[in-house]
Design a protein around this motif. Structure first.
Motif, PDB file in Angstrom:
ATOM      1  N   ARG A 142      77.612  10.591   1.624  1.00 16.01           N
ATOM      2  CA  ARG A 142      76.405  11.510   1.636  1.00 16.01           C
ATOM      3  C   ARG A 142      75.478  11.006   0.669  1.00 16.01           C
ATOM      4  O   ARG A 142      76.036  10.462  -0.388  1.00 16.01           O
ATOM      5  N   ASP A 143      74.455  11.695   0.766  1.00 15.32           N
ATOM      6  CA  ASP A 143      73.537  11.557  -0.327  1.00 15.32           C
ATOM      7  C   ASP A 143      73.954  12.522  -1.567  1.00 15.32           C
ATOM      8  O   ASP A 143      74.731  13.594  -1.484  1.00 15.32           O
ATOM      9  N   ALA A 144      73.643  11.929  -2.870  1.00 11.15           N
ATOM     10  CA  ALA A 144      73.929  12.824  -3.806  1.00 11.15           C
ATOM     11  C   ALA A 144      72.929  13.714  -4.240  1.00 11.15           C
ATOM     12  O   ALA A 144      71.939  13.433  -4.073  1.00 11.15           O
ATOM     13  N   SER A 145      73.548  14.731  -4.859  1.00  8.41           N
ATOM     14  CA  SER A 145      72.334  16.095  -5.331  1.00  8.41           C
ATOM     15  C   SER A 145      71.765  15.567  -6.365  1.00  8.41           C
ATOM     16  O   SER A 145      72.225  14.833  -7.058  1.00  8.41           O
ATOM     17  N   GLU A 146      70.657  16.436  -6.754  1.00 10.96           N
ATOM     18  CA  GLU A 146      69.889  15.833  -7.740  1.00 10.96           C
ATOM     19  C   GLU A 146      70.978  16.201  -8.969  1.00 10.96           C
ATOM     20  O   GLU A 146      70.906  15.424  -9.886  1.00 10.96           O
ATOM     21  N   GLU A 147      71.572  17.322  -8.997  1.00  7.99           N
ATOM     22  CA  GLU A 147      72.467  17.494 -10.289  1.00  7.99           C
ATOM     23  C   GLU A 147      73.549  16.244 -10.361  1.00  7.99           C
ATOM     24  O   GLU A 147      73.646  15.772 -11.527  1.00  7.99           O
TER      25      GLU A 147
ATOM     26  N   HIS B 246      73.744  13.940 -13.677  1.00 10.55           N
ATOM     27  CA  HIS B 246      75.164  14.004 -14.470  1.00 10.55           C
ATOM     28  C   HIS B 246      75.738  12.600 -14.336  1.00 10.55           C
ATOM     29  O   HIS B 246      76.653  12.271 -15.167  1.00 10.55           O
ATOM     30  N   GLY B 247      75.445  12.019 -13.082  1.00 11.28           N
ATOM     31  CA  GLY B 247      76.025  10.454 -13.026  1.00 11.28           C
ATOM     32  C   GLY B 247      77.270  10.297 -12.464  1.00 11.28           C
ATOM     33  O   GLY B 247      78.169   9.298 -12.435  1.00 11.28           O
ATOM     34  N   HIS B 248      77.749  11.509 -11.726  1.00  5.46           N
ATOM     35  CA  HIS B 248      79.052  11.385 -11.266  1.00  5.46           C
ATOM     36  C   HIS B 248      79.004  12.514  -9.826  1.00  5.46           C
ATOM     37  O   HIS B 248      78.272  13.348  -9.807  1.00  5.46           O
ATOM     38  N   ALA B 249      80.089  12.489  -9.132  1.00  4.56           N
ATOM     39  CA  ALA B 249      80.172  13.273  -8.005  1.00  4.56           C
ATOM     40  C   ALA B 249      80.803  14.524  -8.458  1.00  4.56           C
ATOM     41  O   ALA B 249      81.675  14.877  -9.478  1.00  4.56           O
ATOM     42  N   HIS B 250      80.469  15.808  -7.760  1.00  7.45           N
ATOM     43  CA  HIS B 250      80.939  17.080  -7.989  1.00  7.45           C
ATOM     44  C   HIS B 250      81.741  17.550  -6.852  1.00  7.45           C
ATOM     45  O   HIS B 250      81.525  16.916  -5.776  1.00  7.45           O
TER      46      HIS B 250
END
Length: 160
Positions: free
Chosen positions: A140-145, A149-153
């Motif tokens: 999936r697309d990464a969120s802006e956050e 932050h440089g990592h998956a949440h």
């Protein structure tokens, strides 16, 4: 959606050595989530996942150069036992944080004598060819956050 830089990728994986011994696995856990293109996983695996999509299964063999590096003899040192002041029972396999010129470095005790302790700062998988069996669960697309932050949440990623 295909795996590409700035995508969040969730994978199930099994990591084995060349003898087939399982070293790590996500079996029975949430899939591992990472931000592709940030060096969050070993370079050889990240490169092989590029262009794949959810549902794909891949078997990847990663050389030491594309994994955790070759063994570096300079990272193996014999240290005076006095450096372990306050630790009464030092055992082979124990892990410590060592102060080095470039900051803290994790080390593992590999040998001991009456006067010295040998520590190894190499990654435990350095020098090994690694085999990954991977199932891509989600891309999936990464969120802006996440990009900031440089990592998956979230599930399988970092929790703040």
């Amino acid at each position: 959606m295909q795996v590409a830089d700035k995508k969040i990728v969730r994978i199930h994986y099994t990591l084995s050595n060349v003898d087939g011994e399982v070293m790590d696995s996500s079996e029975g856990q949430e899939p591992l989530a990472y931000l592709h293109g940030t060096g969050s996983i070993v370079p050889g695996l990240e490169k092989e996942l590029l262009g794949k999509q959810a549902g794909d299964k891949v078997n990847v063999e990663v050389t030491p150069e594309e994994g955790y590096g070759e063994l570096n003899a300079e990272l193996v040192q014999e240290v005076d036992r006095a450096a372990f002041e306050g630790v009464d029972d030092i055992q082979v396999g124990m892990r410590f944080m060592a102060q080095t010129a470039w900051g803290e470095q994790p080390v593992i005790v590999t040998a001991m004598t009456e006067e010295t302790v040998t520590v190894d700062g190499n990654h435990p998988l350095a020098g090994q060819t690694l085999k990954f069996d991977v199932e891509l669960v989600e891309v999936r697309d990464a969120s802006e956050e996440e990009l900031e932050h440089g990592h998956a949440h979230g599930e399988g990623g970092h929790h703040h």
